[in-house]
Design a protein around this motif. Structure first.
Motif, PDB file in Angstrom:
ATOM      1  N   ASP A 243      39.335   5.476  25.878  1.00 61.06           N
ATOM      2  CA  ASP A 243      40.621   5.619  25.131  1.00 61.06           C
ATOM      3  C   ASP A 243      41.602   5.895  26.285  1.00 61.06           C
ATOM      4  OD1 ASP A 243      39.539   5.883  22.900  1.00 61.06           O
ATOM      5  OD2 ASP A 243      39.330   8.066  22.766  1.00 61.06           O
ATOM      6  N   GLN A 244      41.278   6.471  27.493  1.00 59.65           N
ATOM      7  CA  GLN A 244      42.513   6.587  28.461  1.00 59.65           C
ATOM      8  C   GLN A 244      42.695   5.365  28.989  1.00 59.65           C
ATOM      9  OE1 GLN A 244      41.045   8.992  32.000  1.00 59.65           O
ATOM     10  NE2 GLN A 244      43.017   8.708  32.850  1.00 59.65           N
ATOM     11  N   ARG A 246      42.361   2.396  27.275  1.00 57.18           N
ATOM     12  CA  ARG A 246      43.243   1.751  26.539  1.00 57.18           C
ATOM     13  C   ARG A 246      44.746   1.971  26.189  1.00 57.18           C
ATOM     14  NH1 ARG A 246      42.091  -1.841  22.453  1.00 57.18           N
ATOM     15  NH2 ARG A 246      43.721  -1.835  20.888  1.00 57.18           N
ATOM     16  N   SER A 247      44.868   3.402  26.511  1.00 55.81           N
ATOM     17  CA  SER A 247      46.133   3.926  26.519  1.00 55.81           C
ATOM     18  C   SER A 247      47.198   3.281  27.392  1.00 55.81           C
ATOM     19  CB  SER A 247      46.325   5.449  26.285  1.00 55.81           C
ATOM     20  OG  SER A 247      45.854   5.946  27.543  1.00 55.81           O
ATOM     21  N   GLU A 250      47.798  -0.040  26.699  1.00 55.09           N
ATOM     22  CA  GLU A 250      48.894  -0.041  25.376  1.00 55.09           C
ATOM     23  C   GLU A 250      50.543   0.272  25.952  1.00 55.09           C
ATOM     24  OE1 GLU A 250      46.949   2.534  22.649  1.00 55.09           O
ATOM     25  OE2 GLU A 250      46.132   0.710  21.602  1.00 55.09           O
TER      26      GLU A 250
END
Lengths: 260, 90
Positions: A243-244, A246-247, A250
């Motif tokens: 998630d880190q 991917r963020s 993004e």
């Protein structure tokens, strides 16, 4: 069709022909002059093949720069200095893997198993230490062998790159991440380097076989983050690391949107 | 670690890492929960964390053939016993 457009198409066609001719005939020349001797005489065949791949692709992009002067390449030194890391990268074009190979001399990756069946190319992939994504290679004891070999490669200063999206993005948007790359990094106790590639899809559009030589373009390869997770930590979670990562991608994409 | 403690810890790992609540001891993990080889690697690394030492390559290869929670518990129990015996011999 307007005449200027026709001329542009003809130019694109000839430049594409020249580049792929280098790719094909250069591979044949490299095979006889370098790969074959390395196969029989190199002390470490896999490392020798990786360095030859690097040299071959470096030549390809040098030629690309000469033939397509309207496309510039912005590649900071910190990208070329990456070592002993698992490289996570977004995927826009077929050029992405060969661009990375041209930048980093000791590189391994996971490749679609069907490519291993292509004559010569499959031989090249196998001897370069690339790992097929076939179930037989990613299951059971074979998987441990592959992971241990990647671990040794990273410890010796090499890198592994993986496109966690699995395939090329057709619209530039980020596709879902496969968590496998983060598990591999954890297994190898290796840091993660997040690479952001931009505009390779403008130079070589998905769905076409032609280079776009006429457009003014800057291909960028940027290091947008370095993660060194505490893999042994009590609170460690693969999902959190994914998630880190991917963020960060993004956030980088959002910056581009703001600019546009 | 007793067998009950091993079972509890393994079920905790499944709940925490794979979001699998109360798996059956003899459920085929691949068929019932879509457990794949990358999950198996994650599980191995969690088992290493639980045991507090790194498994050998051969021990890891053995683990890749496991299909059920019950087999995982057998595996952890066996590894723990071998390590305890080796420590006793020294």
């Amino acid at each position: 069709m307007p005449p200027i457009r026709s001329i542009q198409r003809v130019i694109n066609f000839f430049i594409t022909l020249l580049l792929w001719s280098y790719f094909l005939f250069g591979s044949i020349v490299f095979f006889f002059l370098f790969y074959l001797p390395a196969y029989f005489f190199a002390g470490n065949r896999i490392t020798a093949f990786q360095k030859l791949n690097h040299l071959h692709m470096k030549n390809f992009f040098t030629l690309t720069r000469w033939l397509i002067p309207r496309t510039k390449f912005a590649i900071p030194e910190e990208v070329r200095e990456i070592h002993s890391s698992v490289i996570v990268c977004n995927h826009l074009s077929y050029l992405d893997p060969i661009l990375l190979i041209s930048l980093l001399p000791r590189l391994r990756t996971i490749v679609k198993s069907t490519f291993f069946k292509v004559p010569f190319f499959g031989w090249l992939l196998k001897n370069s230490g690339y790992v097929p994504s076939a179930p037989s290679e990613m299951l059971g004891p074979a998987m441990i062998n592959n992971l241990e070999s990647i671990k040794e490669h990273l410890a010796a200063g090499g890198n592994l790159f993986v496109f966690p999206e699995g395939t090329r993005s057709r619209n530039g948007k980020l596709m879902p991440f496969n968590k496998g790359v983060f598990s591999i990094a954890r297994y190898c106790d290796a840091p993660l380097k997040l690479i952001f590639i931009e505009n390779t899809n403008k130079l070589f559009r998905p769905g076409t076989f032609s280079f776009n030589a006429r457009a003014f373009n800057i291909v960028k390869v940027e290091l947008i983050g370095s993660l060194t997770p505490d893999y042994q930590g009590i609170d460690f979670s693969i999902s959190a690391v994914a998630d880190q990562a991917r963020s960060l991608y993004e956030a980088r994409l959002a910056t581009n949107k703001e600019k546009n | 670690m007793t067998r009950q403690e091993i079972e509890r810890e393994i079920k905790n790992i499944f709940q925490r890492e794979f979001e699998v609540e109360n798996p059956g001891m003899d459920d085929n993990l691949r068929e019932e929960y879509g457990f794949d080889s990358i999950d198996a690697i994650e599980l191995l690394l969690e088992i290493e964390k639980l045991l507090g030492f790194e498994l050998t390559q051969e021990e890891k290869k053995l683990a890749m053939e496991i299909r059920t929670i019950s087999q995982i518990c057998d595996y952890v129990e066996k590894i723990t016993q071998i390590k305890a015996t080796l420590a006793g011999d020294k």
